[in-house]
Scaffold this active site. Sequence first.
Site, PDB file in Angstrom:
ATOM      1  N   CYS A 117     -33.006  64.792 138.570  1.00 29.87           N
ATOM      2  CA  CYS A 117     -33.469  63.393 138.578  1.00 29.87           C
ATOM      3  C   CYS A 117     -34.303  63.030 137.350  1.00 29.87           C
ATOM      4  O   CYS A 117     -34.324  61.878 136.928  1.00 29.87           O
ATOM      5  CB  CYS A 117     -34.295  63.115 139.826  1.00 29.87           C
ATOM      6  SG  CYS A 117     -33.456  63.608 141.317  1.00 29.87           S
ATOM      7  N   HIS A 280     -36.764  56.028 138.708  1.00 25.74           N
ATOM      8  CA  HIS A 280     -35.537  56.711 139.118  1.00 25.74           C
ATOM      9  C   HIS A 280     -35.169  56.194 140.499  1.00 25.74           C
ATOM     10  O   HIS A 280     -36.020  56.109 141.392  1.00 25.74           O
ATOM     11  CB  HIS A 280     -35.770  58.225 139.138  1.00 25.74           C
ATOM     12  CG  HIS A 280     -34.781  58.968 139.968  1.00 25.74           C
ATOM     13  ND1 HIS A 280     -33.417  58.841 139.766  1.00 25.74           N
ATOM     14  CD2 HIS A 280     -34.932  59.832 141.005  1.00 25.74           C
ATOM     15  CE1 HIS A 280     -32.793  59.604 140.650  1.00 25.74           C
ATOM     16  NE2 HIS A 280     -33.676  60.205 141.410  1.00 25.74           N
ATOM     17  N   ASN A 310     -28.156  56.857 144.717  1.00 20.78           N
ATOM     18  CA  ASN A 310     -28.930  57.667 143.777  1.00 20.78           C
ATOM     19  C   ASN A 310     -27.947  58.362 142.835  1.00 20.78           C
ATOM     20  O   ASN A 310     -27.162  59.199 143.266  1.00 20.78           O
ATOM     21  CB  ASN A 310     -29.745  58.680 144.593  1.00 20.78           C
ATOM     22  CG  ASN A 310     -30.580  59.618 143.752  1.00 20.78           C
ATOM     23  OD1 ASN A 310     -30.343  59.779 142.556  1.00 20.78           O
ATOM     24  ND2 ASN A 310     -31.544  60.262 144.376  1.00 20.78           N
TER      25      ASN A 310
HETATM   26  O1  UT7 Z   1     -33.407  61.854 143.702  1.00 15.18           O
HETATM   27  C1  UT7 Z   1     -33.500  63.056 144.372  1.00 15.18           C
HETATM   28  C2  UT7 Z   1     -34.725  63.139 145.129  1.00 15.18           C
HETATM   29  N1  UT7 Z   1     -34.444  62.882 146.511  1.00 15.18           N
HETATM   30  C3  UT7 Z   1     -35.213  62.040 147.161  1.00 15.18           C
HETATM   31  O2  UT7 Z   1     -36.074  61.420 146.585  1.00 15.18           O
HETATM   32  C4  UT7 Z   1     -35.049  61.967 148.665  1.00 15.18           C
HETATM   33  C5  UT7 Z   1     -36.367  61.712 149.335  1.00 15.18           C
HETATM   34  N2  UT7 Z   1     -36.221  61.674 150.770  1.00 15.18           N
HETATM   35  C6  UT7 Z   1     -35.620  60.659 151.394  1.00 15.18           C
HETATM   36  O3  UT7 Z   1     -35.204  59.713 150.756  1.00 15.18           O
HETATM   37  C7  UT7 Z   1     -35.570  60.688 152.894  1.00 15.18           C
HETATM   38  O4  UT7 Z   1     -36.267  61.834 153.384  1.00 15.18           O
HETATM   39  C8  UT7 Z   1     -34.110  60.697 153.458  1.00 15.18           C
HETATM   40  C9  UT7 Z   1     -33.477  59.330 153.236  1.00 15.18           C
HETATM   41  C10 UT7 Z   1     -33.302  61.776 152.794  1.00 15.18           C
HETATM   42  C11 UT7 Z   1     -34.118  60.970 154.957  1.00 15.18           C
HETATM   43  O5  UT7 Z   1     -34.912  60.025 155.609  1.00 15.18           O
HETATM   44  P1  UT7 Z   1     -36.026  60.506 156.651  1.00 15.18           P
HETATM   45  O6  UT7 Z   1     -36.666  59.291 157.145  1.00 15.18           O
HETATM   46  O7  UT7 Z   1     -36.897  61.506 155.975  1.00 15.18           O
HETATM   47  O8  UT7 Z   1     -35.140  61.155 157.794  1.00 15.18           O
HETATM   48  P2  UT7 Z   1     -35.151  62.645 158.363  1.00 15.18           P
HETATM   49  O9  UT7 Z   1     -34.553  63.586 157.406  1.00 15.18           O
HETATM   50  O10 UT7 Z   1     -36.531  62.945 158.886  1.00 15.18           O
HETATM   51  O11 UT7 Z   1     -34.187  62.509 159.599  1.00 15.18           O
HETATM   52  C12 UT7 Z   1     -34.514  61.682 160.720  1.00 15.18           C
HETATM   53  C13 UT7 Z   1     -33.350  61.716 161.686  1.00 15.18           C
HETATM   54  C14 UT7 Z   1     -32.888  63.110 162.045  1.00 15.18           C
HETATM   55  O12 UT7 Z   1     -32.491  63.088 163.395  1.00 15.18           O
HETATM   56  P3  UT7 Z   1     -33.478  63.605 164.562  1.00 15.18           P
HETATM   57  O13 UT7 Z   1     -33.765  65.036 164.228  1.00 15.18           O
HETATM   58  O14 UT7 Z   1     -34.695  62.737 164.476  1.00 15.18           O
HETATM   59  O15 UT7 Z   1     -32.666  63.411 165.789  1.00 15.18           O
HETATM   60  C15 UT7 Z   1     -31.664  63.307 161.190  1.00 15.18           C
HETATM   61  O16 UT7 Z   1     -30.742  64.221 161.751  1.00 15.18           O
HETATM   62  O17 UT7 Z   1     -32.215  61.068 161.114  1.00 15.18           O
HETATM   63  C16 UT7 Z   1     -31.078  61.939 161.151  1.00 15.18           C
HETATM   64  N3  UT7 Z   1     -30.257  61.673 159.976  1.00 15.18           N
HETATM   65  C17 UT7 Z   1     -29.303  60.736 159.953  1.00 15.18           C
HETATM   66  N4  UT7 Z   1     -28.848  59.892 160.882  1.00 15.18           N
HETATM   67  C18 UT7 Z   1     -27.859  59.060 160.522  1.00 15.18           C
HETATM   68  C19 UT7 Z   1     -30.334  62.273 158.763  1.00 15.18           C
HETATM   69  N5  UT7 Z   1     -29.426  61.727 157.946  1.00 15.18           N
HETATM   70  C20 UT7 Z   1     -28.782  60.780 158.651  1.00 15.18           C
HETATM   71  C21 UT7 Z   1     -27.738  59.900 158.346  1.00 15.18           C
HETATM   72  N6  UT7 Z   1     -27.305  59.053 159.310  1.00 15.18           N
HETATM   73  N7  UT7 Z   1     -27.165  59.844 157.135  1.00 15.18           N
END
Ligand code: UT7
Length: 353
Positions: A117, A280, A310
């Site tokens: 990134c 970014h 992204n």
């Molecule tokens: O440029 C590279 C650097 N990367 C970043 O900057 C990424 C930074 N992080 C993020 O943007 C966020 O952490 C994400 C968008 C990746 C994820 O969002 P989050 O609010 O942190 O969600 P989470 O990983 O805590 O997941 C919450 C829930 C989980 O389900 P349970 O365990 O609560 O039942 C996941 O399994 O959402 C679920 N989940 C999804 N559901 C539907 C994870 N991905 C998805 C999805 N669709 N695509």
Amino acid sequence: MAISTKIAGIGHYVPEHEVTNNDLTKYMDTSDEWIRERTGIQSRRYAKKHENTTTTLGAEAAKIAIERAGIKKEDVDFIIFATLSPDYYFPGCGVLLQRELGITNTEVGALDIRNQCSGFIYGLSVADQFIKTGMYKNILLVGAEMHSMGLDFSTEGRGVTVIFGDGAGAVILQPTEKENQGILTTHLHSDGTHAEELAFINPGSHGGYHGDREKYGFPSEDKPGGIYMTQTMLDNDLIYPNMNGQLVFKNAVKKFPEVIMEALNKTGYSTTDLAMLIPHQANLRIAGFVQKLLKLRDDQVYNNIHKYGNTTAASIPIALSEAWEKKLIKEGDLVCLAAFGSGFTWGSALLHW
Ligand code: UT7
């Protein structure tokens, strides 16, 4: 008169094929609502397999930057290519871009940057040093990604896959002696403590990750690693990137403001002097958090993640190019670029357009 480095030409290229959030629901258990709410992404672009590679996407952006700089491809004296999704494990995309553009001059050096990134910021900083020392006069810096070739489209991969898109951006960097023009400062940082938290570790010389095997999906007895892809890696599906999204998010919202303020403080400017911040494009919530914390107006921050997702090393040059095309950036404007991501590595650049 001191020499500084100016962006003499800029361009970007994104593939035509648009993939909406709803399109992804055909392959994995996700929803438009979840993706929009958590990331701000509405669609992304995927390049055509067999027709495109990361290098060809980069070449399209490079051609535009070269033309806008008013130079010929033969004038390019150094190439820097930032990507995490290269055409080949080796050689890097720098030499492939040289060939793709038909640059036959072997005096031209080609350097690949693997800082994910923050790759574009790192590239800009390296180019800035080369220009200021007088070593090069026309550096072509490209950030390009073809993520669509390396994502897991099953539900297991949804936490990573929905975020990323394909695209490329490029700049031509030249020396300038004009006042109020060019790069004022760049700041690069790294912390390898969390290297595996946002990573694609196979294939690699580690020969099997010995740490938290379960977490990264390794079978406990086997050592599936190796510099080249092995059958064990394929059998165990160890062919996709992994990301600890929450950890990355927490660090990003801390480091983005820090590194932006570092650049402003170093040069004696304040947030009110900023004409434009190009963060970014990792997540709209991260950009929103940074904007709020730094008390920036909407017109001081450019985001386009809703359209492209992204695009890692390409996201800053694509956004910068779009903002410039829309005339949101004009000569003399104070512009800040900032990135955080895998490594972790992060950085900023402050420049007068
Ligand atoms: O440029 C590279 C650097 N990367 C970043 O900057 C990424 C930074 N992080 C993020 O943007 C966020 O952490 C994400 C968008 C990746 C994820 O969002 P989050 O609010 O942190 O969600 P989470 O990983 O805590 O997941 C919450 C829930 C989980 O389900 P349970 O365990 O609560 O039942 C996941 O399994 O959402 C679920 N989940 C999804 N559901 C539907 C994870 N991905 C998805 C999805 N669709 N695509």
